[in-house]
Design a protein around this motif. Structure first.
Motif, PDB file in Angstrom:
ATOM      1  N   GLY A   1       0.737  -1.216  -0.134  1.00 33.97           N
ATOM      2  CA  GLY A   1       0.073   0.034  -0.162  1.00 33.97           C
ATOM      3  C   GLY A   1       0.969   1.278   0.039  1.00 33.97           C
ATOM      4  N   TRP A   2       0.250   2.362  -0.246  1.00 31.28           N
ATOM      5  CA  TRP A   2       0.911   3.632  -0.245  1.00 31.28           C
ATOM      6  C   TRP A   2       0.750   3.941   1.270  1.00 31.28           C
ATOM      7  CZ3 TRP A   2      -0.906   9.075  -2.237  1.00 31.28           C
ATOM      8  CH2 TRP A   2       0.100   9.848  -2.088  1.00 31.28           C
ATOM      9  N   VAL A   3       2.087   3.908   2.112  1.00 30.50           N
ATOM     10  CA  VAL A   3       1.656   3.719   3.507  1.00 30.50           C
ATOM     11  C   VAL A   3       2.597   5.316   4.307  1.00 30.50           C
ATOM     12  CG1 VAL A   3       2.306   2.471   5.648  1.00 30.50           C
ATOM     13  CG2 VAL A   3       2.051   1.220   3.500  1.00 30.50           C
ATOM     14  N   GLN A   4       1.817   5.671   5.071  1.00 28.26           N
ATOM     15  CA  GLN A   4       2.554   7.003   5.842  1.00 28.26           C
ATOM     16  C   GLN A   4       3.598   6.452   6.626  1.00 28.26           C
ATOM     17  OE1 GLN A   4      -1.078   8.115   8.126  1.00 28.26           O
ATOM     18  NE2 GLN A   4      -2.269   8.118   6.286  1.00 28.26           N
ATOM     19  N   THR A   5       4.663   6.471   5.852  1.00 26.28           N
ATOM     20  CA  THR A   5       5.901   6.082   6.492  1.00 26.28           C
ATOM     21  C   THR A   5       6.990   7.445   5.917  1.00 26.28           C
ATOM     22  OG1 THR A   5       6.922   4.731   4.535  1.00 26.28           O
ATOM     23  CG2 THR A   5       5.646   3.845   6.406  1.00 26.28           C
ATOM     24  N   ASP A   6       8.228   7.422   6.486  1.00 25.92           N
ATOM     25  CA  ASP A   6       9.121   8.308   6.049  1.00 25.92           C
ATOM     26  C   ASP A   6       9.200   8.151   4.239  1.00 25.92           C
ATOM     27  OD1 ASP A   6       9.737   9.149   8.344  1.00 25.92           O
ATOM     28  OD2 ASP A   6      11.617   8.077   8.593  1.00 25.92           O
TER      29      ASP A   6
ATOM     30  N   ALA B   1       0.327   9.798   2.284  1.00 22.83           N
ATOM     31  CA  ALA B   1      -0.275   8.491   1.909  1.00 22.83           C
ATOM     32  C   ALA B   1      -1.473   8.129   2.433  1.00 22.83           C
ATOM     33  CB  ALA B   1       0.933   7.594   2.319  1.00 22.83           C
ATOM     34  N   ASP B   2      -2.020   6.959   1.558  1.00 23.57           N
ATOM     35  CA  ASP B   2      -3.605   6.348   1.906  1.00 23.57           C
ATOM     36  C   ASP B   2      -3.588   5.753   3.107  1.00 23.57           C
ATOM     37  OD1 ASP B   2      -4.041   7.228  -0.572  1.00 23.57           O
ATOM     38  OD2 ASP B   2      -3.746   5.341  -1.816  1.00 23.57           O
ATOM     39  N   ILE B   3      -2.644   4.911   3.610  1.00 24.16           N
ATOM     40  CA  ILE B   3      -3.211   4.004   4.706  1.00 24.16           C
ATOM     41  C   ILE B   3      -2.047   4.222   5.795  1.00 24.16           C
ATOM     42  CG2 ILE B   3      -4.547   2.522   3.460  1.00 24.16           C
ATOM     43  CD1 ILE B   3      -2.007   0.621   3.526  1.00 24.16           C
ATOM     44  N   THR B   4      -2.451   3.901   7.000  1.00 27.01           N
ATOM     45  CA  THR B   4      -1.654   3.862   8.126  1.00 27.01           C
ATOM     46  C   THR B   4      -0.490   2.815   8.315  1.00 27.01           C
ATOM     47  OG1 THR B   4      -2.887   2.869   9.723  1.00 27.01           O
ATOM     48  CG2 THR B   4      -3.085   5.229   9.308  1.00 27.01           C
ATOM     49  N   LEU B   5       0.229   2.728   8.804  1.00 29.37           N
ATOM     50  CA  LEU B   5       1.283   1.780   9.176  1.00 29.37           C
ATOM     51  C   LEU B   5       0.515   0.586   9.800  1.00 29.37           C
ATOM     52  CD1 LEU B   5       4.344   3.464  10.827  1.00 29.37           C
ATOM     53  CD2 LEU B   5       4.412   1.646   8.696  1.00 29.37           C
ATOM     54  N   GLU B   6      -0.306   0.747  10.687  1.00 26.58           N
ATOM     55  CA  GLU B   6      -1.098  -0.251  11.348  1.00 26.58           C
ATOM     56  C   GLU B   6      -2.060  -0.969  10.193  1.00 26.58           C
ATOM     57  OE1 GLU B   6      -1.289  -1.661  14.388  1.00 26.58           O
ATOM     58  OE2 GLU B   6       0.552  -0.583  14.676  1.00 26.58           O
ATOM     59  N   GLU B   7      -2.622  -0.295   9.364  1.00 32.20           N
ATOM     60  CA  GLU B   7      -3.400  -0.923   8.564  1.00 32.20           C
ATOM     61  C   GLU B   7      -2.761  -1.694   7.292  1.00 32.20           C
ATOM     62  OE1 GLU B   7      -7.234   2.152   7.245  1.00 32.20           O
ATOM     63  OE2 GLU B   7      -4.965   2.800   7.027  1.00 32.20           O
ATOM     64  N   SER B   8      -1.586  -1.375   6.951  1.00 30.95           N
ATOM     65  CA  SER B   8      -0.687  -1.964   6.055  1.00 30.95           C
ATOM     66  C   SER B   8      -0.230  -3.328   6.701  1.00 30.95           C
ATOM     67  CB  SER B   8       0.614  -1.295   5.761  1.00 30.95           C
ATOM     68  OG  SER B   8       1.163  -2.108   4.671  1.00 30.95           O
ATOM     69  N   ALA B   9       0.095  -3.484   7.747  1.00 32.43           N
ATOM     70  CA  ALA B   9       0.864  -4.389   8.760  1.00 32.43           C
ATOM     71  C   ALA B   9      -0.178  -5.437   9.048  1.00 32.43           C
ATOM     72  CB  ALA B   9       1.576  -3.793   9.875  1.00 32.43           C
ATOM     73  N   SER B  10      -1.360  -5.098   9.611  1.00 33.44           N
ATOM     74  CA  SER B  10      -2.385  -6.107   9.685  1.00 33.44           C
ATOM     75  C   SER B  10      -2.760  -6.545   8.393  1.00 33.44           C
ATOM     76  CB  SER B  10      -3.589  -5.199  10.367  1.00 33.44           C
ATOM     77  OG  SER B  10      -3.298  -4.701  11.365  1.00 33.44           O
TER      78      SER B  10
END
Length: 214
Positions: free
Chosen positions: A167-172, A178-187
């Motif tokens: 996913g396009w994740v809210q990271t550095d 970005a579209d999704i959080t780290l928690e959403e991506s990891a889950s």
């Protein structure tokens, strides 16, 4: 279950580590900086050998090849994309994946149902070609191709291989827009890894379970 995650010191790797540890699994995270993590520079053969020695005779049930770089963000086609940037990116995003799998293959063979998860990107797909980010796109496409071929070669010894777009994740790397959080991506990724089997080996899937075009 014993899970090894490369690039576990930040971003998706760190979040995956937290999820698996909270679920009671044994997690070995690697980081180029070492510290609380098993030291590993995925680009370096001697570092890979030292990592393999540290894990000698330990079964690995899931290897997550997560370490990666995006060095060419914002580069200009007219005068950007220097040759050393190509070399450094491919050394991490492609060669690093191969060396990690190669060095930990004996550990994976000690597991009853071993799996390898390679974090690629939708930017690897030929269906997404909006231009720019040539190095990152090319390296992730190569990682996708590598994963597909590993799936073929490792199936006969019972190792399943999946390739995933997180996913396009809210990271550095992904940025705050970005579209999704780290928690959403990891889950979502954990659900994908759980579903991976020899029947689905070689799959290229998104974090939320959609098959992605190669």
């Amino acid at each position: 279950m014993h899970i090894v995650i490369t690039g576990a010191n930040r971003g998706i790797g760190a979040t995956l580590s937290d999820h698996y540890r909270k679920a009671g699994h044994k997690v070995t995270g690697t980081s180029r900086a070492g510290g609380d993590f098993l030291p590993l520079d995925v680009r370096d053969a001697s570092s890979q050998a030292a990592m393999a020695a540290a894990l000698d005779a330990q079964p690995i049930d899931l290897l997550i090849c997560n370490a990666g770089v995006y060095l060419d963000k914002g580069q200009n086609l007219a005068d950007g994309y220097p040759t050393d940037m190509w070399a450094d990116s491919f050394a991490t995003n492609v060669t690093g994946v191969f060396l990690t799998v190669q060095n930990l293959l004996p550990n994976l063979q000690l597991s009853e149902a071993p799996k390898i998860a390679i974090i690629s990107s939708q930017m690897a797909s030929h269906t997404r070609a909006p231009g720019g980010s040539y190095i990152y796109r090319a390296s992730k496409a190569a990682a996708l191709n590598l994963g597909r071929n590993l799936a073929t070669d490792l199936a006969h010894i019972g190792i399943a291989v999946g390739i995933y777009h997180p996913g396009w994740v809210q990271t550095d790397m992904g940025g705050t827009q970005a579209d999704i959080t780290l928690e959403e991506s990891a889950s979502g990724l954990i659900n994908r890894f759980d579903a991976l089997s020899l029947e689905t080996t070689g799959c290229f899937e998104t974090w939320d379970g959609r098959a992605h075009a190669y």
